[in-house]
Structures are given as C-alpha cells and as structure tokens.
Design a protein around this motif. Structure first.
Motif, PDB file in Angstrom:
ATOM      1  N   GLN A 143       0.833  -1.208   0.000  1.00 40.74           N
ATOM      2  CA  GLN A 143       0.000   0.000   0.000  1.00 40.74           C
ATOM      3  C   GLN A 143       0.860   1.248   0.000  1.00 40.74           C
ATOM      4  OE1 GLN A 143      -3.197   0.354  -0.291  1.00 40.74           O
ATOM      5  NE2 GLN A 143      -3.726  -1.808  -0.313  1.00 40.74           N
ATOM      6  N   LYS A 146       2.209   1.788  -3.361  1.00 38.01           N
ATOM      7  CA  LYS A 146       1.160   2.338  -4.234  1.00 38.01           C
ATOM      8  C   LYS A 146       0.918   3.817  -3.923  1.00 38.01           C
ATOM      9  CE  LYS A 146      -1.581  -1.741  -5.174  1.00 38.01           C
ATOM     10  NZ  LYS A 146      -2.618  -2.520  -4.495  1.00 38.01           N
ATOM     11  N   LEU A 147       0.857   4.112  -2.607  1.00 41.47           N
ATOM     12  CA  LEU A 147       0.612   5.497  -2.203  1.00 41.47           C
ATOM     13  C   LEU A 147       1.722   6.421  -2.668  1.00 41.47           C
ATOM     14  CD1 LEU A 147      -0.863   5.294   1.392  1.00 41.47           C
ATOM     15  CD2 LEU A 147      -1.853   6.437  -0.590  1.00 41.47           C
ATOM     16  N   ASP A 149       3.638   5.949  -5.118  1.00 42.35           N
ATOM     17  CA  ASP A 149       3.490   6.062  -6.566  1.00 42.35           C
ATOM     18  C   ASP A 149       2.423   7.094  -6.924  1.00 42.35           C
ATOM     19  OD1 ASP A 149       5.113   4.530  -8.280  1.00 42.35           O
ATOM     20  OD2 ASP A 149       3.263   3.916  -9.333  1.00 42.35           O
ATOM     21  N   MET A 150       1.268   6.955  -6.242  1.00 35.48           N
ATOM     22  CA  MET A 150       0.169   7.890  -6.503  1.00 35.48           C
ATOM     23  C   MET A 150       0.586   9.317  -6.196  1.00 35.48           C
ATOM     24  SD  MET A 150      -3.087   5.809  -5.087  1.00 35.48           S
ATOM     25  CE  MET A 150      -4.138   7.224  -4.842  1.00 35.48           C
ATOM     26  N   ASN A 151       1.302   9.463  -5.065  1.00 32.05           N
ATOM     27  CA  ASN A 151       1.765  10.799  -4.681  1.00 32.05           C
ATOM     28  C   ASN A 151       2.658  11.396  -5.744  1.00 32.05           C
ATOM     29  OD1 ASN A 151       0.502  11.406  -2.342  1.00 32.05           O
ATOM     30  ND2 ASN A 151       2.019  10.437  -1.031  1.00 32.05           N
ATOM     31  N   ASN A 153       2.745  10.642  -8.903  1.00 36.75           N
ATOM     32  CA  ASN A 153       1.926  11.013 -10.064  1.00 36.75           C
ATOM     33  C   ASN A 153       1.146  12.294  -9.809  1.00 36.75           C
ATOM     34  OD1 ASN A 153       2.704   8.945 -11.676  1.00 36.75           O
ATOM     35  ND2 ASN A 153       1.079   7.553 -11.005  1.00 36.75           N
ATOM     36  N   LEU A 154       0.573  12.340  -8.591  1.00 40.17           N
ATOM     37  CA  LEU A 154      -0.255  13.481  -8.234  1.00 40.17           C
ATOM     38  C   LEU A 154       0.564  14.767  -8.245  1.00 40.17           C
ATOM     39  CD1 LEU A 154      -3.217  13.280  -7.528  1.00 40.17           C
ATOM     40  CD2 LEU A 154      -2.628  13.631  -5.154  1.00 40.17           C
TER      41      LEU A 154
END
Ligand code: FE2
Ligand code: FE2
Length: 379
Positions: A143, A146-147, A149-151, A153-154
């Motif tokens: 997780q 993933k987080l 990664d998302m951060n 990207n964000l």
C-alpha cells in the motif's frame, strides 16, 4: 471442528516408536494432521514433501541431536514453530536452546495430555499470528508503495496543472493589458497632440519603477496605471481637452475632475482594483499643497505608483509638442524635475528620473519605441 482455512500439521520426531504411536493416538480427534519421523534425516525429508507449522522433537537421537535438527529446520523453514519433547536428563540442553531463541517451548516427558494439547494449540496460534503479521506487513508495504506512486503522479499532475494555469493567467493579464492599452489610446485619440501620451507615460513610469528597484508586481501595476492614468479624460468635454490655448479657471476645474472620473470608470473592474487609487492620486503634490488634487494627499499617503506616474507624466508632457508650443528641450525637463523635487515630486522619484535621463539622454523620450512590459520585467 469447523472447517480450517489450511490444515494444521504437526511433525513429531522421536527414535522411540511407542512414543510416536501414543502421540498419534492421543491427538487423533483434535483436527490436526499428525505426522511422525523416527530419525532426523527422515524428518527433514518429510518436511520437504509436506510442510508443517509445528515440529516437536526428542533431544537424544542417533545421527543428529534434537537441537541440531531444530537448527537445520530453522535455516530451511524459519517460520516453523520449533519445540522439544524431552526427558529430565536432557533438560539442560533444552533450556539452553530456549535461551538462545532456538525453540519456542519445552515439553517434558512424561507429558500431561491436556498440557500437551494446550501447548500445541498455542504453537499453532503463534504460527498463525506470525503469518498474519507478516501478511499485514506485506500489505502495508505494498500500500505504501502504491501510495508513494500515486503521490508522485499526483505531484507531477499538480505541477503540470499549476504551470498551465500560470500560463493561462499570464495570457489573460497580457490580453487585459492590451485591452487597457486600446482604451487608453482611444482617450489619447480625442486630441491629436496627446496621441500616444498614455502609452509613453506607462513606459516611462515602468522604467522609473525599475530604476527604483520596485518589485515586479509593482512595476506591472505602475505600467498599467500609467496606461490608464488619464482614462477619466473620456468624461471631459472635447472642447476643453483640445483647446489650443491656456485653459481658463473654469476649464481647469473641469480638467481637474479627470482623476476622479478615471477612478470611477475603473472601480467596477475587479482585475484593476489595485490600479484605482494609483489613477485617482496621480496629480497629488508630494508636499500635500493644494496645488495637488483631488484630495491634497501628502508624502507616503500618495500611492507610490502615483508619485512615479506624476514624474513620468511631466517628462512626457514637457518633451511633447503642444498646440501652443514645441516640445521642450531636455535641459528644461531636467531643471523642472530639480526645481519641483520635494514640492510637486517625491524626491526619490525625481532623482530616479534624473539618473535615467542622465544615462539615456534623448533616447529615453524617443518616439515609437517598442516596449514589452513582460520582457522588461522578466528580462
Ligand atoms: Fe492626468
Ligand atoms: Fe497625463
């Protein structure tokens, strides 16, 4: 027994067949899969074929001792719960093994049936708990990845969006400034003699603002206010504006209304809120005397852009041709600035303009100079 997610298996290792048999008999109704091995090597093979969660071994066996067997198992199957079932004589070895963290618990021979069951149950629970913790750690790690990664990207997206917005914002401001310039030009066009006056005042004022090392946003404000400073002349009669001679008192009173009219024109435009006071006060005198209008403000009470514009306005007006006179020479402009520094003009602004004119000479008031305020601010 309820259905098990995965069947629990315990491996008993002992060189005494009778012990293995009695253990199997004892535990046949407990819902566990009970497997046995008579020797250490057999136990290791057995574990390769079929994994177990718990292994219980005797200490004294031919070939390999229980402690050594458990070390070997630990190396190959680190999660397996290791226990010893041993007689009183081997107690020392077993206790030492516990202390070294090699084994989970010790069961003594002869054993108490219920205690043995309870210990096995605890061992399986211990195993399950360790597995669950491991699984949760793994999930958490995933997780987190993933987080992260998302951060990433964000962040990238936000940066990209912000850049686009900044560009749009800048485009909008430029478009506004062009519109304003067109408006100012329309005002100047009322009188052939003042054509280009507003644009030139905007340019001179922004150059003076830069000479005074004012921040970018103030330079921009000075430029826009300079472009718009006389927009209120829209509300003054053409006859007064274009009168080819000196104005009488009444006409002068009418012309003195233009800063107020200009401010009222600009007030409803949200984007120009900061510009309004700069326009309203561009004819105040620095000494607060009643020569200044509309309010007779003094010193720092007059917005700085207004003080910058007043000096620039004077330079532009003096150096341009008028219906009743030609443009005045540079010396006249310089002496006017010096003469009224401190009374009409903020001395800092007058000095800045004197430095500029001294440096650039007639090139400063050259007509039709190409001027990009944003190149100027950023360059
Ligand atoms: Fe004016
Ligand atoms: Fe003016």
């Amino acid at each position: 027994m309820g259905p098990l997610v995965s069947q629990h298996t315990v491996l008993f290792v002992d060189d005494e067949v009778n012990i293995l048999k009695s253990l199997q008999r004892l535990l046949r109704h407990d819902g566990w899969n009970v497997v046995t091995a008579g020797r250490a090597s057999e136990a290791l093979e057995q574990l390769d074929r079929q994994p177990a969660q718990v292994v219980v071994t005797d200490q004294r066996m031919p070939e390999m001792s229980g402690v050594d067997l458990l070390s070997a198992i630990r190396a190959k199957h680190p999660d397996m719960v290791r226990m010893m079932l041993t007689g009183y004589t081997e107690m020392n070895v077993a206790v030492e093994a516990i202390n070294r963290g090699e084994i989970y618990r010790l069961i003594t021979k002869p054993w108490n049936d219920e205690e043995l069951r309870a210990t096995l149950r605890q061992a399986f629970d211990h195993y399950d708990l360790k597995c669950e913790i491991k699984r949760l750690n793994q999930v958490t790690r995933e997780q987190n990845f993933k987080l992260q990664d998302m951060n990433r990207n964000l962040e990238g997206k936000v940066r990209e969006r912000t850049k686009q917005l900044d560009l749009k914002h800048q485009e909008l401001r430029r478009a506004y400034v062009q519109t304003i310039a067109a408006l100012a030009e329309a005002v100047d066009a009322k009188d052939t003699y003042t054509r280009g006056h507003s644009e030139r005042v905007g340019v001179y004022a922004s150059k003076l603002a830069r000479e005074l090392s004012l921040p970018k946003e103030v330079i921009e404000r000075v430029y826009i206010a300079g472009l718009l400073h006389d927009v209120g002349k829209i509300g003054v009669r053409d006859a007064v504006i274009t009168k080819p001679a000196r104005l009488n008192d009444e006409e002068y009173e009418e012309i003195k209304l233009h800063p107020e009219i200009g401010a009222r024109i600009l007030e409803p435009v949200d984007f120009l809120r900061d510009i309004v006071p700069c326009v309203r006060h561009h004819h105040e005198w620095y000494d607060g005397s009643e020569m200044g209008y509309p309010e007779g403000l003094r010193g720092d009470r007059i917005p700085l852009p207004s003080r910058v514009i007043l000096v620039s306005d004077t330079v532009e007006a003096m150096s341009s041709d008028r219906p009743y006179r030609k443009g005045l020479p540079m010396e006249a402009v310089l002496s006017e600035l010096s003469k009224y520094s401190g009374s009409q003009f903020d001395p800092k602004c007058a000095d800045g303009m004197l430095r500029l004119l001294d440096r650039e000479g007639d090139a400063f008031i050259k007509r039709d100079q190409k001027f990009d305020i944003y190149e100027f601010i950023e360059g």
